[in-house]
Write a protein that holds these residues in place. Structure first.
Motif, PDB file in Angstrom:
ATOM      1  N   GLY B  72      -9.271 -67.035  59.787  1.00  0.00           N
ATOM      2  CA  GLY B  72      -9.102 -65.668  60.282  1.00  0.00           C
ATOM      3  C   GLY B  72      -8.527 -64.752  59.218  1.00  0.00           C
ATOM      4  O   GLY B  72      -9.022 -63.642  58.983  1.00  0.00           O
ATOM      5  N   ASP B  77      -8.342 -61.182  59.762  1.00  0.00           N
ATOM      6  CA  ASP B  77      -7.844 -61.279  61.141  1.00  0.00           C
ATOM      7  C   ASP B  77      -6.611 -62.169  61.143  1.00  0.00           C
ATOM      8  O   ASP B  77      -6.710 -63.380  60.941  1.00  0.00           O
ATOM      9  N   THR B  80      -3.266 -62.427  67.042  1.00  0.00           N
ATOM     10  CA  THR B  80      -2.676 -61.480  67.973  1.00  0.00           C
ATOM     11  C   THR B  80      -1.225 -61.836  68.209  1.00  0.00           C
ATOM     12  O   THR B  80      -0.883 -63.006  68.385  1.00  0.00           O
ATOM     13  N   ASP B  87      -2.815 -56.621  67.709  1.00  0.00           N
ATOM     14  CA  ASP B  87      -3.310 -57.184  66.461  1.00  0.00           C
ATOM     15  C   ASP B  87      -2.188 -57.233  65.425  1.00  0.00           C
ATOM     16  O   ASP B  87      -1.542 -56.212  65.142  1.00  0.00           O
TER      17      ASP B  87
END
Lengths: 296, 335
Positions: B72, B77, B80, B87
């Motif tokens: 990620g 990314d 979370t 985010d």
């Protein structure tokens, strides 16, 4: 000697002490006439460099002048305000330092280091200073001034750096140059060239030089007058030729005997005699006694 | 040659960051405390807990979790946040400017205070002025930044309340900013009223962070200056007629600054580390303050994100110090 003629440098009865009260300069008197080379000779620790530093106002903070006057072209340096003294010394004197490897700022290019005094202290235009510096670099036989001026010190050899420093010293036409063992840190082969160069520039510019050295061979080559120093005291003063012809003080004779000669190195390298040292010690003690108790 | 050195440098940076990522990832999972247990009300069933664990991927092994997370991160990314449900990258990017502004202002203060006192002390060496500077820097150094924070809060927040002691900016103000760099943007937009308010909030935390670093800079730079001031080229500059101040500024400072510069690089990373607690003390809405919340809530993705950003900052600071060192020292440039 004509008393009215203004000496370039006049030192009278200069005494300086360390914080522990020890005298490092003992009532030193000497003068340098305009255009004359006066050698200051003595072994290390004799105070010869100290005299040069005292004249230039750069004594280490631990050394304190307690007595005496220094007159630069008749101006009493001791009576001037610090700023006026600094500017006067900057305008009328220059220093050729002992070690060219440490006497240039490693992080500045040669060009600005040579012109900064001309521009910032003497107020010349940058153009005039630049022309002048190139002229002097030519006189010290640097053939590619363009490259040298752009160099950092570490890009030049020791001999080249000493040439640069000599050029910078003569650039502002000082009346007096203090040369502090300017050849000691150099290669033997380079020493001769540098000495010849200083002698040549001195003649052409008519600059008075106070030439500090421990090398009597150098004294003979460059100076007209000489003062022999021992433990901060002038033990003999004479015209150079006269000194070599007939040294008066036993210490001077011992120094000459201690100078190595290539023809007979073993016999010529004599240490200074015990009796001479004892005589010197007595002389120094008597001088200190007289200095502390001037009326007794 | 230069390109090769740069590439090697980039590779070491990547390895460093990877190492930091591994260590943080493992440590916060091995350490006691369960984020899921903190999210659920008392009396939740085991089935609920298991479902939530699966939702955040915490039912897999640490190795599996790590590579899922790393994949990620490579795509940008960072996961979370468990406690804030937002985010992570967005949260961190939002808070980072506040911390950067605080750290940079503190660094500038430290350089200004440390540099000035070092130059003054070197010029007045051996006098009462130097002794006074030594005493002051000794005191500033022996008190850590968070304690300075408390002292300042007591002095200027409680006893003589002249500064705001809480937050980054007065809440009633209308902020026209589009970036999170409030201070820099207020200056660019010429909104000096806002600059003043931001600085009034920032002053005390920045001073608290700056004082110990200023003391280190002052002591080291003064020592280096005093050593350089005895060198031949400095003596020569005095003979040329330059004043002691000119000599220090033109001849000595650049050469004396090299050892200090290396140290400032290292110490600046400590200063950024110090923002964590100092931001908390002053309720300053920066990354450090958020880091403490993240740790309290066992918010694993958020902690990882914040630590990775801090690590990236440290690596970049070290890189820029090396580059500045080469810039200041001509002998290194040709090597």
């Amino acid at each position: 000697m004509n008393a009215l003629a203004k000496s370039c440098l006049d030192i009278r009865d200069l005494s300086a002490v360390l914080p522990n009260g020890l005298r490092v300069l003992r009532s030193v008197s000497l003068s340098v006439q305009p255009g004359e080379v006066r050698a200051l000779v003595g072994e290390s620790g004799a105070g010869k460099t100290m005299i040069g530093k005292a004249v230039l106002g750069v004594l280490p903070p631990s050394v304190r002048i307690v007595e005496g006057d220094m007159l630069l072209e008749g101006e009493d340096l001791g009576k001037l305000q610090p700023k006026a003294r600094r500017t006067l010394i900057g305008a009328r004197t220059a220093l050729i330092p002992q070690d060219p490897l440490t006497a240039l700022n490693p992080s500045r290019r040669i060009g600005p280091q040579m012109t900064d005094r001309l521009v910032r202290i003497l107020g010349w235009s940058g153009e005039k200073a630049d022309t002048r510096i190139r002229q002097l670099l030519d006189e010290v036989q640097i053939r590619d001034p363009e490259r040298v001026l752009k160099c950092y010190p570490h890009e030049l050899s020791g001999g080249m750096r000493q040439r640069v420093l000599i050029a910078a010293a003569f650039a502002a036409e000082p009346r007096l140059i203090v040369a502090d063992e300017p050849t000691t840190a150099l290669d033997v082969t380079v020493q001769k060239q540098i000495l010849r160069l200083i002698a040549q520039l001195q003649r052409e510019h008519g600059t008075a030089i106070l030439f500090v050295t421990h090398d009597l061979g150098v004294v003979a080559k460059i100076s007209q007058k000489v003062s022999v120093l021992y433990a901060g005291k002038v033990v003999e003063e004479a015209e150079t030729a006269a000194l070599f012809a007939a040294p008066q003080h036993p210490y001077t004779r011992a120094l000459m005997a201690a100078t190595p000669r290539y023809t007979d190195p073993l016999a010529s390298l004599k240490p200074v005699d015990e009796a001479v040292l004892a005589g010197l010690a007595a002389e120094i003690a008597a001088a200190d006694q007289a200095w502390r108790h001037p009326h007794g | 040659m230069l390109l090769q050195r740069f590439l090697i440098r980039l590779l070491t940076m990547a390895i460093t960051l990877f190492g930091v990522a591994v260590v943080v990832f493992v440590v916060i999972r091995v350490a006691p405390g369960d984020p899921i247990a903190m999210m659920l009300p008392p009396g939740a069933t085991d089935a609920d807990i298991a479902r939530l664990r699966a939702l955040y991927g915490l039912d897999k092994t640490i190795v599996q979790q790590f590579f899922i997370w790393l994949a990620g991160v490579v795509r940008g990314d960072f996961g979370t946040s468990i406690s804030l449900r937002q985010d992570v990258l967005g949260l961190v990017v939002n808070r980072l400017p506040a911390t950067l502004e605080l750290a940079i202002v503190a660094l500038l203060m430290a350089l200004a205070i440390g540099g000035t006192t070092a130059i003054l002390g070197a010029r007045e060496r051996g006098t009462a002025v130097e002794a006074g500077i030594d005493i002051a820097s000794g005191a500033a150094l022996s008190i850590p930044d968070f304690l300075w924070g408390l002292v300042l809060i007591l002095l200027f927040g409680v006893l003589v309340p002249v500064f705001d002691i809480s937050g980054r900016v007065s809440p009633q103000l209308n902020l026209p900013f589009v970036t999170q760099f409030y201070l820099f943007e207020s200056i660019v937009r010429l909104r000096f009223d806002l600059t003043k308010d931001l600085l009034a909030h920032m002053l005390m935390p920045a001073v608290a962070l700056a004082l110990p670093l200023a003391a280190i800079i002052s002591q080291l730079l003064k020592q280096s200056l005093k050593e350089v001031l005895d060198l031949d080229y400095v003596v020569l500059a005095r003979v040329k007629g330059f004043s002691e101040t000119q000599v220090i500024l033109r001849e000595a400072l650049k050469n004396a600054a090299l050892p200090t510069l290396t140290l400032v690089g290292v110490q600046f990373t400590f200063l950024i580390g110090g923002t964590v607690i100092v931001e908390r003390l002053f309720s300053y809405e920066g990354l450090g303050n958020m880091a403490i919340d993240a740790v309290i809530n066992r918010d694993l993705p958020l902690i990882q994100g914040i630590v990775l950003v801090f690590a990236l900052l440290f690596v970049l600071i070290n890189l820029s110090v090396d580059m500045m060192y080469a810039l200041l020292n001509p002998r290194l440039r040709h090597g």
